[in-house]
Write a protein that holds these residues in place. Structure first.
Motif, PDB file in Angstrom:
ATOM      1  N   THR A 182       6.672  12.105 -20.252  1.00  0.00           N
ATOM      2  CA  THR A 182       6.971  12.755 -21.528  1.00  0.00           C
ATOM      3  C   THR A 182       5.708  13.353 -22.147  1.00  0.00           C
ATOM      4  O   THR A 182       4.678  12.695 -22.248  1.00  0.00           O
ATOM      5  CB  THR A 182       7.613  11.760 -22.496  1.00  0.00           C
ATOM      6  OG1 THR A 182       8.794  11.225 -21.891  1.00  0.00           O
ATOM      7  CG2 THR A 182       8.005  12.440 -23.801  1.00  0.00           C
TER       8      THR A 182
ATOM      9  N   THR B  68      15.716  14.796 -23.629  1.00  0.00           N
ATOM     10  CA  THR B  68      16.599  13.659 -23.920  1.00  0.00           C
ATOM     11  C   THR B  68      16.751  13.496 -25.425  1.00  0.00           C
ATOM     12  O   THR B  68      15.774  13.590 -26.169  1.00  0.00           O
ATOM     13  CB  THR B  68      16.048  12.360 -23.307  1.00  0.00           C
ATOM     14  OG1 THR B  68      16.197  12.419 -21.889  1.00  0.00           O
ATOM     15  CG2 THR B  68      16.808  11.141 -23.811  1.00  0.00           C
TER      16      THR B  68
ATOM     17  N   CYS C 177      17.798  11.093 -28.686  1.00  0.00           N
ATOM     18  CA  CYS C 177      17.832   9.695 -29.109  1.00  0.00           C
ATOM     19  C   CYS C 177      18.202   9.641 -30.591  1.00  0.00           C
ATOM     20  O   CYS C 177      17.432  10.082 -31.433  1.00  0.00           O
ATOM     21  CB  CYS C 177      16.470   9.023 -28.898  1.00  0.00           C
ATOM     22  SG  CYS C 177      15.887   9.021 -27.181  1.00  0.00           S
TER      23      CYS C 177
ATOM     24  N   GLU D 160      20.890   6.428 -23.480  1.00  0.00           N
ATOM     25  CA  GLU D 160      19.546   6.948 -23.716  1.00  0.00           C
ATOM     26  C   GLU D 160      18.526   6.234 -22.837  1.00  0.00           C
ATOM     27  O   GLU D 160      17.614   6.870 -22.291  1.00  0.00           O
ATOM     28  CB  GLU D 160      19.194   6.784 -25.194  1.00  0.00           C
ATOM     29  CG  GLU D 160      20.087   7.598 -26.114  1.00  0.00           C
ATOM     30  CD  GLU D 160      19.863   7.324 -27.589  1.00  0.00           C
ATOM     31  OE1 GLU D 160      20.536   7.956 -28.413  1.00  0.00           O
ATOM     32  OE2 GLU D 160      19.022   6.463 -27.906  1.00  0.00           O
TER      33      GLU D 160
ATOM     34  N   LEU E 187      15.982   7.877 -20.126  1.00  0.00           N
ATOM     35  CA  LEU E 187      14.529   7.742 -20.281  1.00  0.00           C
ATOM     36  C   LEU E 187      13.847   7.144 -19.051  1.00  0.00           C
ATOM     37  O   LEU E 187      12.623   7.182 -18.949  1.00  0.00           O
ATOM     38  CB  LEU E 187      14.219   6.881 -21.509  1.00  0.00           C
ATOM     39  CG  LEU E 187      14.547   7.516 -22.874  1.00  0.00           C
ATOM     40  CD1 LEU E 187      14.497   6.463 -23.979  1.00  0.00           C
ATOM     41  CD2 LEU E 187      13.589   8.662 -23.185  1.00  0.00           C
TER      42      LEU E 187
ATOM     43  N   ILE F 105      11.358  14.616 -25.909  1.00  0.00           N
ATOM     44  CA  ILE F 105      12.291  13.712 -26.570  1.00  0.00           C
ATOM     45  C   ILE F 105      12.559  14.245 -27.970  1.00  0.00           C
ATOM     46  O   ILE F 105      11.629  14.556 -28.714  1.00  0.00           O
ATOM     47  CB  ILE F 105      11.728  12.276 -26.654  1.00  0.00           C
ATOM     48  CG1 ILE F 105      11.622  11.667 -25.251  1.00  0.00           C
ATOM     49  CG2 ILE F 105      12.611  11.398 -27.547  1.00  0.00           C
ATOM     50  CD1 ILE F 105      10.929  10.311 -25.232  1.00  0.00           C
TER      51      ILE F 105
ATOM     52  N   ILE G  67       9.810   4.276 -23.775  1.00  0.00           N
ATOM     53  CA  ILE G  67       9.188   5.605 -23.809  1.00  0.00           C
ATOM     54  C   ILE G  67       7.744   5.515 -23.323  1.00  0.00           C
ATOM     55  O   ILE G  67       6.983   4.648 -23.763  1.00  0.00           O
ATOM     56  CB  ILE G  67       9.223   6.192 -25.235  1.00  0.00           C
ATOM     57  CG1 ILE G  67      10.668   6.393 -25.697  1.00  0.00           C
ATOM     58  CG2 ILE G  67       8.473   7.520 -25.287  1.00  0.00           C
ATOM     59  CD1 ILE G  67      10.797   6.853 -27.137  1.00  0.00           C
TER      60      ILE G  67
END
Length: 442
Positions: free
Chosen positions: A66, A95, A97, A106, A110, A117, A133
């Protein structure tokens, strides 16, 4: 430079826009030259693209973890930004959330880290605490409609997230008001400020403001007459309380006006259904709280009706921002009871509406909405739904309206005159070799 221009041209073609506006161009330039940028611009002016493009140019295809995060105050705004980013066809994984969405879904999304994100403060904080994350490689942070995050009390959650993101190199904050005070914990040192708000703080000239007087303190009858006067043009009716929303919606339905209501106490699937029906023309009137004042991108809303007077100037501005978006025009109408006066901050009034007698109820919508209990996670897409309804439901393409596919459900507009036949024709048939529940959306 040429490659960047080619990328912008391709994205604009993908999302159906001819060219960037001045605010979007200025944002790209400022983000290239500064590590911290604050963008002030009115709701509906194109802020989403103004921060997504600079963010995109910072993403490195070689990095498989990420790299960027966008924090927003509401799930509806998160969904809207996600929709725009996906329509840009960048090739980068994104993604969502947010609360009301299954956390397990979620978490699965992830596992293979997305490049971007997008989420609400509470849910992102929850994922960080659970270790879901990868924080080390996130170097770009966008805080969209940050003033609303503060207004809704998310300061503690945002502070927690910012503290956890130790390697942020680029920050961008957007707001539709100058009232926001930027907390020190955000670390925005010497930010470049782009102020594209109207000089006098009022909505753009494409928005007309009108009033209508109600002879009764209870303004329901006046509202009913007003909707009859306007006809079946897409309208949002704002109330200040959830109870008022439901009461108003019920009254209108009793008078023969097809409508949906929308507020924060509803289940997520109920919200999805209400908004889909409004977007696809199954209903032309949405009765709501100020939850709908931000983040909902529904084109061609003609009227904003303030059934209850807005509590603040900020609320007034954001309610009105749902219409007169981009190049469209719109009208905001304030219903005034016998003892009510316009707040001092409302200085523009173009007309007082005089409602005539003998009005007719607006024409009923020609569409109905089908609920299909299958979605993205079931590998069902829009093409599958169109094929199924065409082949099994004997529908022509012009009988199928807007289709929205969620994770585990889909909504599709069907011409109302065909609805009974379709339900009978598709009975017992499968979509993607799977039998799923299909019914008229409640």
């Amino acid at each position: 430079m040429q490659q960047k221009n080619e990328t912008i041209a391709r994205i604009l073609e993908a999302i159906g826009i001819d060219e960037l506006n001045e605010m979007q161009k200025a944002s790209i330039e400022a983000n290239e030259q500064h590590d911290n940028v604050v963008l002030l611009s009115a709701t509906g002016s194109g802020k989403t693209l103004a921060f997504l493009l600079p963010l995109l140019f910072r993403l490195d295809p070689a990095v498989k973890t990420t790299q960027a995060m966008i924090i927003v105050p509401s799930r509806e705004l998160a969904i809207q930004i996600d929709k725009v980013f996906r329509s840009m066809q960048t090739g980068f994984k994104v993604t969502l959330c947010y609360g009301g969405h299954k956390r397990e879904i979620e978490e699965n999304n992830l596992v293979q880290a997305p490049a971007l994100i997008i989420g609400t403060p509470g849910r992102i904080k929850d994922h960080i605490r659970r270790g879901n994350i990868t924080l080390e490689t996130i170097n770009t942070l966008v805080l969209d409609e940050f003033d609303k995050s503060l207004e809704l009390g998310f300061q503690e959650e945002v502070s927690f997230i910012v503290d956890a993101l130790r390697n942020i190199q680029h920050r961008m904050l957007t707001s539709a008001t100058e009232a926001v005070e930027i907390p020190e914990f955000l670390g925005l040192k010497d930010p470049a400020e782009l102020n594209f708000l109207p000089a006098d703080g009022t909505p753009t000239i494409r928005l007309e403001v009108k009033t209508v007087q109600s002879g009764d303190k209870d303004k329901l009858e006046t509202l009913f007459e007003l909707l009859c006067y306007f006809g079946a043009r897409p309208s949002i009716i704002f109330c200040n309380h959830r109870e008022s929303v439901e009461r108003t919606s019920e009254y209108l339905a009793e008078q023969g006006i097809v409508n949906e209501y929308y507020h924060g106490a509803m289940e997520q699937h109920e919200r999805d259904s209400a908004l889909c029906k409004f977007r696809n023309g199954t209903v032309n009137f949405l009765v709501t709280t100020d939850l709908a004042a931000r983040g909902l991108d529904i084109p061609f809303i003609r009227y904003i009706i303030h059934y209850h007077l807005p509590t603040t100037e900020d609320v007034y501005t954001h309610r009105n921002g749902r219409t007169a978006r981009m190049e469209a025009s719109g009208t905001a109408v304030l219903i005034l009871g016998p003892e009510e006066k316009l707040p001092a901050y409302i200085t523009q009034v173009d007309e007082e509406i005089q409602l005539p007698a003998n009005l007719e109820i607006p024409e009923k919508p020609k569409w109905t909405t089908f609920y299909i209990a299958a979605g993205k996670k079931d590998k069902v897409n829009k093409i599958d739904i169109v094929g199924f309804l065409s082949q099994r439901g004997d529908l022509r393409k012009e009988d199928i309206g807007l289709i929205e596919v969620k994770d585990f459900a889909s909504f599709v507009a069907i011409r109302k005159s065909k609805a009974s036949h379709v339900l009978h024709a598709i009975k017992g048939h499968k979509i993607k070799n799977k039998k799923v529940k299909i019914e008229i959306a409640k």
